[in-house]
Write an enzyme that holds these catalytic residues in place. Structure first.
Site, PDB file in Angstrom:
ATOM      1  N   ASN A  10      -1.686  22.521  29.387  1.00 17.25           N
ATOM      2  CA  ASN A  10      -0.462  23.278  29.165  1.00 17.25           C
ATOM      3  C   ASN A  10       0.207  23.407  30.526  1.00 17.25           C
ATOM      4  O   ASN A  10      -0.201  24.216  31.348  1.00 17.25           O
ATOM      5  CB  ASN A  10      -0.802  24.659  28.581  1.00 17.25           C
ATOM      6  CG  ASN A  10       0.435  25.531  28.469  1.00 17.25           C
ATOM      7  OD1 ASN A  10       1.560  25.055  28.605  1.00 17.25           O
ATOM      8  ND2 ASN A  10       0.231  26.816  28.219  1.00 17.25           N
ATOM      9  N   LYS A  12       3.118  24.452  31.225  1.00 17.14           N
ATOM     10  CA  LYS A  12       4.057  25.581  31.347  1.00 17.14           C
ATOM     11  C   LYS A  12       5.345  25.093  32.018  1.00 17.14           C
ATOM     12  O   LYS A  12       5.778  23.988  31.746  1.00 17.14           O
ATOM     13  CB  LYS A  12       3.394  26.728  32.120  1.00 17.14           C
ATOM     14  CG  LYS A  12       2.012  27.047  31.553  1.00 17.14           C
ATOM     15  CD  LYS A  12       1.408  28.305  32.056  1.00 17.14           C
ATOM     16  CE  LYS A  12       0.047  28.497  31.389  1.00 17.14           C
ATOM     17  NZ  LYS A  12      -0.567  29.766  31.691  1.00 17.14           N
ATOM     18  N   HIS A  95       1.853  30.797  22.104  1.00 18.48           N
ATOM     19  CA  HIS A  95       1.193  31.082  23.387  1.00 18.48           C
ATOM     20  C   HIS A  95       1.513  32.524  23.804  1.00 18.48           C
ATOM     21  O   HIS A  95       2.621  33.010  23.569  1.00 18.48           O
ATOM     22  CB  HIS A  95       1.672  30.103  24.456  1.00 18.48           C
ATOM     23  CG  HIS A  95       0.877  30.196  25.709  1.00 18.48           C
ATOM     24  ND1 HIS A  95       1.115  31.170  26.648  1.00 18.48           N
ATOM     25  CD2 HIS A  95      -0.183  29.477  26.157  1.00 18.48           C
ATOM     26  CE1 HIS A  95       0.228  31.036  27.629  1.00 18.48           C
ATOM     27  NE2 HIS A  95      -0.566  30.014  27.358  1.00 18.48           N
ATOM     28  N   GLU A  97       2.281  33.815  26.526  1.00 20.78           N
ATOM     29  CA  GLU A  97       3.470  33.994  27.380  1.00 20.78           C
ATOM     30  C   GLU A  97       4.744  34.000  26.538  1.00 20.78           C
ATOM     31  O   GLU A  97       5.694  34.711  26.841  1.00 20.78           O
ATOM     32  CB  GLU A  97       3.515  32.887  28.451  1.00 20.78           C
ATOM     33  CG  GLU A  97       2.492  33.161  29.545  1.00 20.78           C
ATOM     34  CD  GLU A  97       1.957  31.924  30.239  1.00 20.78           C
ATOM     35  OE1 GLU A  97       2.571  30.847  30.124  1.00 20.78           O
ATOM     36  OE2 GLU A  97       0.893  32.039  30.885  1.00 20.78           O
ATOM     37  N   GLU A 167      -7.296  32.433  23.398  1.00 22.07           N
ATOM     38  CA  GLU A 167      -6.984  32.673  24.803  1.00 22.07           C
ATOM     39  C   GLU A 167      -6.836  34.169  25.048  1.00 22.07           C
ATOM     40  O   GLU A 167      -5.774  34.745  24.758  1.00 22.07           O
ATOM     41  CB  GLU A 167      -5.670  31.989  25.183  1.00 22.07           C
ATOM     42  CG  GLU A 167      -5.680  30.489  25.030  1.00 22.07           C
ATOM     43  CD  GLU A 167      -4.626  29.845  25.926  1.00 22.07           C
ATOM     44  OE1 GLU A 167      -5.007  29.016  26.755  1.00 22.07           O
ATOM     45  OE2 GLU A 167      -3.439  30.192  25.812  1.00 22.07           O
ATOM     46  N   GLY A 173      -4.477  32.529  33.707  1.00 15.77           N
ATOM     47  CA  GLY A 173      -3.866  32.458  35.036  1.00 15.77           C
ATOM     48  C   GLY A 173      -4.391  33.489  36.009  1.00 15.77           C
ATOM     49  O   GLY A 173      -3.793  33.722  37.055  1.00 15.77           O
ATOM     50  N   SER A 213      -8.254  30.447  32.418  1.00 17.10           N
ATOM     51  CA  SER A 213      -8.943  30.164  33.686  1.00 17.10           C
ATOM     52  C   SER A 213     -10.078  29.147  33.550  1.00 17.10           C
ATOM     53  O   SER A 213     -11.112  29.269  34.212  1.00 17.10           O
ATOM     54  CB  SER A 213      -9.430  31.457  34.340  1.00 17.10           C
ATOM     55  OG  SER A 213      -8.324  32.310  34.618  1.00 17.10           O
TER      56      SER A 213
HETATM   57  P1  PGA Z   1      -4.839  28.983  32.747  1.00 17.61           P
HETATM   58  O1  PGA Z   1      -3.801  28.996  31.519  1.00 17.61           O
HETATM   59  O2  PGA Z   1      -5.779  27.831  32.515  1.00 17.61           O
HETATM   60  O3  PGA Z   1      -3.972  28.770  33.979  1.00 17.61           O
HETATM   61  O4  PGA Z   1      -5.530  30.301  32.747  1.00 17.61           O
HETATM   62  C1  PGA Z   1      -4.237  28.741  30.214  1.00 17.61           C
HETATM   63  C2  PGA Z   1      -3.088  28.798  29.251  1.00 17.61           C
HETATM   64  O5  PGA Z   1      -2.156  29.581  29.472  1.00 17.61           O
HETATM   65  O6  PGA Z   1      -3.076  28.074  28.243  1.00 17.61           O
END
Ligand code: PGA
Length: 257
Positions: A10, A12, A95, A97, A167, A173, A213
């Site tokens: 992903n 982003k 997601h 976000e 998630e 993140g 992460s």
């Molecule tokens: P990350 O993000 O691996 O940077 O924690 C995962 C995601 O948002 O799908």
């Protein structure tokens, strides 16, 4: 049932078209194992370039969002036919976000999942609790509601077309991944929830990823859990070497089975 692991990047809001193409050539400089499904979910603008580059490879290309209507007066939105015309096969839906910053709700997630499966796109449906919800011991309640609402109105066959990603919001993140025990427990619970909605066969077949992460150093512990079928990866998917290392680890899991 043996489920094929799926490792999805992903990206982003990272990478210009130029950066996406150099990632791709570098990522493909070594062969990709064929026992792992590899997906790159990129910003819209990179998608036409990536689908062309991926044409003769096993890498699937995905978007990070989509509108559920075929067309209309929805300024700034992108439709499923637009994505399919350029060869996009996957789409991340719900997601955290998007839920937190762009007013995505269980209702819009459901509209998007229904439209995607009807059109033959593969949704990667994201669910997960916030830290406050975990502290209040509401994790299972939250993911149960999100899964129920995301799949409302879908037939078992349509559910089977989806990939789920668990998630935990607090792990995204932050560098603070969940433990495999906690993630495994929630993912096993999500599988039971799927069984109550769509039946045992769908629950046994559907792939559920862990995300939050994930790095080359910790992915093996997650994939060792029998209920975890891959990973949705943000930060560690941005560099070709690191993403290749994640895919290689997933392929090792395939070897052990
Ligand atoms: P990350 O993000 O691996 O940077 O924690 C995962 C995601 O948002 O799908």
């Amino acid at each position: 049932m043996k489920r094929r692991p799926v490792i999805a990047a992903n990206w982003k809001m990272y990478k210009t078209i130029g950066e996406a193409s150099s990632f791709f050539s570098s990522f493909l400089s070594e062969p990709i194992p064929n026992d792992v499904e590899v997906v790159l979910c990129a910003p819209y603008l990179c998608l036409p370039t990536l689908t062309k580059l991926a044409e003769s490879t096993s890498v699937g290309i995905g978007a990070q969002n989509v509108h559920w209507k075929k067309e209309g007066a929805y300024t700034g939105e992108v439709s499923i036919p637009m994505l399919q015309e350029i060869g996009v096969k996957y789409v991340i839906i719900g997601h955290s976000e998007r839920r937190a910053y762009f007013a995505e709700t269980d209702q819009t997630v459901n509209e998007k999942v229904k439209a995607a499966v009807q059109a033959g796109l593969i949704p990667i449906v994201c669910v997960g609790e916030t830290w406050e919800e975990r502290e209040r011991e509401e994790t299972k309640q939250v993911v149960e509601r999100q899964v129920h609402r995301a799949f409302a109105g879908l037939s078992p066959e349509q559910m089977n077309q989806c990939i789920l990603a668990y998630e935990p919001v607090w792990a995204i993140g932050t560098g603070k991944a969940s433990t495999v025990e906690d993630a495994g427990e929630v993912i096993a619970f999500i599988r039971q929830t799927i069984a109550t909605i769509g039946g045992g066969q769908v629950a046994a077949a559907i792939r559920i990823q862990y995300g939050g992460s994930v790095k080359p150093e910790n992915i093996a512990t997650f994939l060792a859990h029998p209920d975890i079928d891959g990973a949705l990866v943000g930060g560690a998917s941005l560099k070709p070497d690191s993403f290749r290392a994640l895919v290689a680890e997933a392929s090792k899991r395939g070897d052990q089975e």
